[in-house]
Design a protein around this motif. Structure first.
Motif, PDB file in Angstrom:
ATOM      1  N   LEU A 173     -12.148  22.516  51.365  1.00 43.04           N
ATOM      2  CA  LEU A 173     -11.122  22.917  50.501  1.00 43.04           C
ATOM      3  C   LEU A 173     -10.773  24.541  50.644  1.00 43.04           C
ATOM      4  O   LEU A 173     -11.397  25.328  50.889  1.00 43.04           O
ATOM      5  N   GLN A 174      -9.074  24.689  50.485  1.00 43.64           N
ATOM      6  CA  GLN A 174      -8.876  26.112  50.828  1.00 43.64           C
ATOM      7  C   GLN A 174      -9.469  26.873  49.566  1.00 43.64           C
ATOM      8  O   GLN A 174      -9.846  28.150  49.623  1.00 43.64           O
ATOM      9  N   ARG A 175      -9.899  26.388  48.493  1.00 43.36           N
ATOM     10  CA  ARG A 175     -10.524  27.138  47.410  1.00 43.36           C
ATOM     11  C   ARG A 175     -11.585  26.156  46.551  1.00 43.36           C
ATOM     12  O   ARG A 175     -11.293  24.961  46.580  1.00 43.36           O
ATOM     13  N   ILE A 176     -12.531  26.669  46.122  1.00 45.97           N
ATOM     14  CA  ILE A 176     -13.431  25.841  45.602  1.00 45.97           C
ATOM     15  C   ILE A 176     -12.732  25.407  44.021  1.00 45.97           C
ATOM     16  O   ILE A 176     -11.967  26.000  43.520  1.00 45.97           O
ATOM     17  N   ILE A 177     -13.139  24.052  43.727  1.00 49.37           N
ATOM     18  CA  ILE A 177     -12.520  23.727  42.270  1.00 49.37           C
ATOM     19  C   ILE A 177     -13.789  23.598  41.468  1.00 49.37           C
ATOM     20  O   ILE A 177     -14.479  22.663  41.635  1.00 49.37           O
ATOM     21  N   THR A 178     -13.809  24.764  40.652  1.00 50.48           N
ATOM     22  CA  THR A 178     -15.093  24.711  39.966  1.00 50.48           C
ATOM     23  C   THR A 178     -15.224  23.669  38.845  1.00 50.48           C
ATOM     24  O   THR A 178     -14.400  23.102  38.359  1.00 50.48           O
ATOM     25  N   LEU A 179     -16.554  23.615  38.440  1.00 47.89           N
ATOM     26  CA  LEU A 179     -16.879  22.820  37.388  1.00 47.89           C
ATOM     27  C   LEU A 179     -16.065  22.979  36.231  1.00 47.89           C
ATOM     28  O   LEU A 179     -15.688  22.163  35.169  1.00 47.89           O
ATOM     29  N   GLY A 180     -15.891  24.432  36.038  1.00 49.65           N
ATOM     30  CA  GLY A 180     -15.234  24.744  34.661  1.00 49.65           C
ATOM     31  C   GLY A 180     -13.777  24.336  34.787  1.00 49.65           C
ATOM     32  O   GLY A 180     -13.061  23.959  33.900  1.00 49.65           O
ATOM     33  N   GLU A 181     -13.021  24.363  35.976  1.00 49.11           N
ATOM     34  CA  GLU A 181     -11.745  23.821  36.189  1.00 49.11           C
ATOM     35  C   GLU A 181     -11.743  22.368  36.101  1.00 49.11           C
ATOM     36  O   GLU A 181     -10.527  22.005  35.221  1.00 49.11           O
ATOM     37  N   LEU A 182     -12.516  21.698  36.512  1.00 43.51           N
ATOM     38  CA  LEU A 182     -12.603  20.337  36.216  1.00 43.51           C
ATOM     39  C   LEU A 182     -12.723  19.970  34.628  1.00 43.51           C
ATOM     40  O   LEU A 182     -11.907  18.996  34.337  1.00 43.51           O
ATOM     41  N   ARG A 183     -13.348  20.723  34.090  1.00 47.50           N
ATOM     42  CA  ARG A 183     -13.471  20.323  32.451  1.00 47.50           C
ATOM     43  C   ARG A 183     -12.250  20.798  31.644  1.00 47.50           C
ATOM     44  O   ARG A 183     -12.142  20.205  30.720  1.00 47.50           O
ATOM     45  N   GLN A 184     -11.355  21.299  32.372  1.00 50.95           N
ATOM     46  CA  GLN A 184     -10.138  21.697  31.635  1.00 50.95           C
ATOM     47  C   GLN A 184      -8.933  20.768  31.777  1.00 50.95           C
ATOM     48  O   GLN A 184      -7.951  20.722  31.269  1.00 50.95           O
ATOM     49  N   HIS A 185      -8.975  19.465  32.577  1.00 51.66           N
ATOM     50  CA  HIS A 185      -8.277  18.462  32.771  1.00 51.66           C
ATOM     51  C   HIS A 185      -8.492  17.589  31.940  1.00 51.66           C
ATOM     52  O   HIS A 185      -9.624  16.554  32.260  1.00 51.66           O
ATOM     53  N   PRO A 186      -7.801  16.994  31.168  1.00 52.05           N
ATOM     54  CA  PRO A 186      -7.937  15.699  30.392  1.00 52.05           C
ATOM     55  C   PRO A 186      -8.209  14.293  31.047  1.00 52.05           C
ATOM     56  O   PRO A 186      -8.995  13.617  30.729  1.00 52.05           O
ATOM     57  N   PRO A 187      -7.419  14.276  32.111  1.00 53.52           N
ATOM     58  CA  PRO A 187      -7.689  13.061  32.879  1.00 53.52           C
ATOM     59  C   PRO A 187      -8.904  12.857  33.643  1.00 53.52           C
ATOM     60  O   PRO A 187      -9.444  12.033  34.019  1.00 53.52           O
ATOM     61  N   LEU A 188      -9.740  13.970  33.742  1.00 49.84           N
ATOM     62  CA  LEU A 188     -11.122  14.005  34.296  1.00 49.84           C
ATOM     63  C   LEU A 188     -12.249  13.793  33.252  1.00 49.84           C
ATOM     64  O   LEU A 188     -13.392  13.691  33.547  1.00 49.84           O
ATOM     65  N   GLU A 189     -11.769  13.915  31.614  1.00 51.66           N
ATOM     66  CA  GLU A 189     -12.878  13.963  30.844  1.00 51.66           C
ATOM     67  C   GLU A 189     -14.008  12.723  30.869  1.00 51.66           C
ATOM     68  O   GLU A 189     -14.957  13.032  30.266  1.00 51.66           O
ATOM     69  N   ASN A 190     -13.577  11.817  31.405  1.00 47.56           N
ATOM     70  CA  ASN A 190     -14.549  10.685  31.560  1.00 47.56           C
ATOM     71  C   ASN A 190     -15.190  10.539  32.818  1.00 47.56           C
ATOM     72  O   ASN A 190     -16.146   9.688  33.266  1.00 47.56           O
ATOM     73  N   MET A 191     -15.020  11.636  33.805  1.00 47.53           N
ATOM     74  CA  MET A 191     -15.621  11.586  34.978  1.00 47.53           C
ATOM     75  C   MET A 191     -17.171  11.510  34.784  1.00 47.53           C
ATOM     76  O   MET A 191     -17.735  12.266  34.081  1.00 47.53           O
ATOM     77  N   LEU A 192     -17.756  10.879  36.005  1.00 43.55           N
ATOM     78  CA  LEU A 192     -19.408  10.674  35.735  1.00 43.55           C
ATOM     79  C   LEU A 192     -19.883  12.174  35.890  1.00 43.55           C
ATOM     80  O   LEU A 192     -20.879  12.557  35.213  1.00 43.55           O
ATOM     81  N   LEU A 193     -19.583  13.136  36.587  1.00 42.80           N
ATOM     82  CA  LEU A 193     -20.144  14.258  36.964  1.00 42.80           C
ATOM     83  C   LEU A 193     -20.019  15.241  35.657  1.00 42.80           C
ATOM     84  O   LEU A 193     -20.728  16.047  35.475  1.00 42.80           O
ATOM     85  N   LEU A 194     -19.082  14.838  34.768  1.00 40.19           N
ATOM     86  CA  LEU A 194     -18.744  15.723  33.439  1.00 40.19           C
ATOM     87  C   LEU A 194     -19.491  15.100  32.378  1.00 40.19           C
ATOM     88  O   LEU A 194     -19.570  15.889  31.426  1.00 40.19           O
ATOM     89  N   ARG A 195     -19.934  14.122  32.460  1.00 34.47           N
ATOM     90  CA  ARG A 195     -20.990  13.478  31.433  1.00 34.47           C
ATOM     91  C   ARG A 195     -22.010  14.446  31.033  1.00 34.47           C
ATOM     92  O   ARG A 195     -22.824  14.977  32.177  1.00 34.47           O
ATOM     93  N   GLN A 196     -22.413  14.445  29.717  1.00 31.66           N
ATOM     94  CA  GLN A 196     -23.635  15.433  29.495  1.00 31.66           C
ATOM     95  C   GLN A 196     -24.880  14.859  30.072  1.00 31.66           C
ATOM     96  O   GLN A 196     -25.076  13.605  30.116  1.00 31.66           O
ATOM     97  N   GLY A 197     -25.447  15.692  30.726  1.00 30.43           N
ATOM     98  CA  GLY A 197     -26.802  15.431  31.163  1.00 30.43           C
ATOM     99  C   GLY A 197     -27.062  14.665  32.399  1.00 30.43           C
ATOM    100  O   GLY A 197     -28.140  14.102  32.759  1.00 30.43           O
ATOM    101  N   ASN A 198     -25.742  14.413  33.016  1.00 33.86           N
ATOM    102  CA  ASN A 198     -25.830  13.653  34.178  1.00 33.86           C
ATOM    103  C   ASN A 198     -26.293  14.447  35.232  1.00 33.86           C
ATOM    104  O   ASN A 198     -26.138  15.575  35.775  1.00 33.86           O
ATOM    105  N   ARG A 199     -27.233  13.703  35.982  1.00 37.24           N
ATOM    106  CA  ARG A 199     -28.170  14.337  37.102  1.00 37.24           C
ATOM    107  C   ARG A 199     -27.894  13.627  38.462  1.00 37.24           C
ATOM    108  O   ARG A 199     -28.664  13.844  39.392  1.00 37.24           O
ATOM    109  N   LEU A 200     -26.921  12.672  38.589  1.00 41.23           N
ATOM    110  CA  LEU A 200     -27.099  11.786  39.760  1.00 41.23           C
ATOM    111  C   LEU A 200     -26.493  12.653  40.813  1.00 41.23           C
ATOM    112  O   LEU A 200     -25.617  13.468  40.704  1.00 41.23           O
ATOM    113  N   SER A 201     -26.867  12.391  42.164  1.00 37.26           N
ATOM    114  CA  SER A 201     -26.425  13.334  43.101  1.00 37.26           C
ATOM    115  C   SER A 201     -25.532  12.551  43.906  1.00 37.26           C
ATOM    116  O   SER A 201     -24.797  13.103  44.798  1.00 37.26           O
TER     117      SER A 201
END
Length: 156
Positions: free
Chosen positions: A109-137
């Motif tokens: 990617l031309q720029r990193i899409i940070t974890l913080g940025e991902l968290r700012q987008h409501p359509p992504l709020e259910n993303m597995l990555l953003l779930r609390q405590g998720n440690r799946l790789s």
DNA sequence: GCCAACGTTGGC
DNA sequence: GCCAACGTTGGC
């Protein structure tokens, strides 16, 4: 044919997007995963599935690239190698316990899409990555999430 | 380095 | 099968 989308985490100090950029044919072995749920996802991956490459455990965690599965799940050889840090005496050639895939760079990617940025987008709020405590790789990403993030990556 | 949130191990 | 102890992950 319907593809599944994925997200693959890696610690950049161990294996970064730039390591993949510089690899022969820009192909890398996604090995060393020692978690059963993650392993099952690796096993479910199919040829030509796409995945986000995510940097974790670093100063700026986030999505840094897109890769394609160019070899579907096959036994993780490092589990059979006593010299490997990923060696698992419970795995064997006859009965492999762990699996890996091969990935090829589609683009950094031309720029990193940070974890913080991902968290700012409501359509992504259910993303597995953003779930609390998720440690799946290794985890699936929905088509909608994929499209949202993909369009983010095209914005400056 | 801290620590919360997990997953795994092993005694019972 | 339960669950306490332990090890690991990963953001901060």
């Amino acid at each position: 044919m319907i593809n599944q989308y994925w997200l693959l985490k890696s610690e950049p100090q161990t294996y970064s997007i730039d390591d993949l950029v510089q690899a022969p044919q820009q192909i890398g072995h996604w090995e060393g995963v020692r978690n059963y749920q993650a392993r099952n996802f690796l096993r479910d991956m199919r040829l030509n599935d796409l995945a986000f490459f995510y940097h974790s455990s670093c100063k700026t965690p986030g999505i840094v690239g897109i890769v394609k599965i160019v070899r579907a799940g096959y036994p993780d050889i490092t589990a059979l190698d006593p010299a490997s840090q990923y060696f698992d005496p419970k795995s064997s050639v006859q009965n492999p316990r762990w699996y890996q895939v091969d990935v090829q760079l589609v683009k950094k990617l031309q720029r990193i899409i940070t974890l913080g940025e991902l968290r700012q987008h409501p359509p992504l709020e259910n993303m597995l990555l953003l779930r609390q405590g998720n440690r799946l790789s290794v985890m699936p990403v929905s088509l909608n999430e994929w499209n949202v993030i993909n369009s983010l990556s095209l914005q400056p």
